[in-house]
Every structure is written in C-alpha cells, then in structure tokens.
Design a protein around this motif. Sequence first.
Motif, PDB file in Angstrom:
ATOM      1  N   UNK A 143       0.847  -1.197   0.000  1.00 49.01           N
ATOM      2  CA  UNK A 143       0.000   0.000   0.000  1.00 49.01           C
ATOM      3  C   UNK A 143       0.880   1.243   0.000  1.00 49.01           C
ATOM      4  N   UNK A 144       0.274   2.389  -0.019  1.00 47.34           N
ATOM      5  CA  UNK A 144       1.017   3.639  -0.117  1.00 47.34           C
ATOM      6  C   UNK A 144       1.544   4.155   1.214  1.00 47.34           C
ATOM      7  N   UNK A 145       1.166   3.550   2.319  1.00 43.68           N
ATOM      8  CA  UNK A 145       1.531   4.076   3.629  1.00 43.68           C
ATOM      9  C   UNK A 145       2.764   3.396   4.198  1.00 43.68           C
ATOM     10  N   UNK A 146       3.648   4.218   4.772  1.00 46.10           N
ATOM     11  CA  UNK A 146       4.845   3.690   5.436  1.00 46.10           C
ATOM     12  C   UNK A 146       4.474   3.239   6.840  1.00 46.10           C
ATOM     13  N   UNK A 147       3.701   4.068   7.544  1.00 42.54           N
ATOM     14  CA  UNK A 147       3.359   3.790   8.939  1.00 42.54           C
ATOM     15  C   UNK A 147       2.004   3.089   9.020  1.00 42.54           C
ATOM     16  N   UNK A 148       1.932   1.951   9.703  1.00 46.78           N
ATOM     17  CA  UNK A 148       0.691   1.172   9.746  1.00 46.78           C
ATOM     18  C   UNK A 148      -0.490   1.921  10.364  1.00 46.78           C
ATOM     19  N   UNK A 149      -0.241   2.902  11.222  1.00 45.54           N
ATOM     20  CA  UNK A 149      -1.327   3.659  11.852  1.00 45.54           C
ATOM     21  C   UNK A 149      -2.178   4.394  10.823  1.00 45.54           C
ATOM     22  N   UNK A 150      -1.589   4.720   9.684  1.00 46.51           N
ATOM     23  CA  UNK A 150      -2.321   5.463   8.654  1.00 46.51           C
ATOM     24  C   UNK A 150      -3.421   4.633   8.007  1.00 46.51           C
ATOM     25  N   UNK A 151      -3.357   3.315   8.140  1.00 53.58           N
ATOM     26  CA  UNK A 151      -4.411   2.464   7.579  1.00 53.58           C
ATOM     27  C   UNK A 151      -5.754   2.756   8.233  1.00 53.58           C
ATOM     28  N   UNK A 152      -5.715   3.225   9.497  1.00 51.70           N
ATOM     29  CA  UNK A 152      -6.934   3.498  10.256  1.00 51.70           C
ATOM     30  C   UNK A 152      -7.448   4.919  10.031  1.00 51.70           C
ATOM     31  N   UNK A 153      -6.660   5.775   9.392  1.00 52.42           N
ATOM     32  CA  UNK A 153      -7.018   7.184   9.249  1.00 52.42           C
ATOM     33  C   UNK A 153      -8.162   7.388   8.266  1.00 52.42           C
ATOM     34  N   UNK A 154      -8.981   8.378   8.565  1.00 52.94           N
ATOM     35  CA  UNK A 154     -10.032   8.800   7.639  1.00 52.94           C
ATOM     36  C   UNK A 154      -9.379   9.761   6.648  1.00 52.94           C
ATOM     37  N   UNK A 155      -9.172   9.317   5.420  1.00 52.70           N
ATOM     38  CA  UNK A 155      -8.443  10.100   4.431  1.00 52.70           C
ATOM     39  C   UNK A 155      -9.213  11.340   3.974  1.00 52.70           C
ATOM     40  N   UNK A 156     -10.484  11.426   4.332  1.00 48.18           N
ATOM     41  CA  UNK A 156     -11.276  12.607   3.994  1.00 48.18           C
ATOM     42  C   UNK A 156     -11.255  13.652   5.101  1.00 48.18           C
ATOM     43  N   UNK A 157     -10.554  13.341   6.195  1.00 49.99           N
ATOM     44  CA  UNK A 157     -10.499  14.250   7.347  1.00 49.99           C
ATOM     45  C   UNK A 157      -9.057  14.727   7.544  1.00 49.99           C
ATOM     46  N   UNK A 158      -8.760  15.979   7.167  1.00 45.49           N
ATOM     47  CA  UNK A 158      -7.385  16.480   7.297  1.00 45.49           C
ATOM     48  C   UNK A 158      -6.825  16.397   8.717  1.00 45.49           C
ATOM     49  N   UNK A 159      -7.676  16.583   9.735  1.00 45.71           N
ATOM     50  CA  UNK A 159      -7.204  16.499  11.112  1.00 45.71           C
ATOM     51  C   UNK A 159      -6.808  15.068  11.470  1.00 45.71           C
TER      52      UNK A 159
END
Length: 59
Positions: free
Chosen positions: A41-57
């Motif tokens: 996938x495009x993410x280096x850090x696994x925590x980003x898998x949980x992020x809401x990509x539509x929410x800048x915060x």
Amino acid sequence: MIYDNRLHYRMGKNSKIVSLKIPAKALEILKYYEKNKKGNNDFVFPEMKKADLNNPKDI
C-alpha cells in the motif's frame, strides 16, 4: 517521494517543489517500517491504515 536521502514534495499553497534532507535517525525509522511493511500500500506507517483520508485532522 523519497530518494537520495531527501524528501521531495509539492507544497499545497504555491505548488513549489521542496526538497528536505532527512536526518539519519529518521532514515533509520523509515527503513525499519519499510522492512516490516505488510502488504503493498502507499503508507509507510501502519497507523495510517486506520485514518479517515477525507479528514485532514485525522491524517
């Protein structure tokens, strides 16, 4: 994009391309995560898998 131990990115406010040297300690951390990355996938850090990509915060 990372190459030559530098982070290259385009600034959002003026679209200029910026190149920043990555400190040695940060390179160690990036190499650790890259080596232990599961999946393709495009993410280096696994925590980003949980992020809401539509929410800048959240990002």
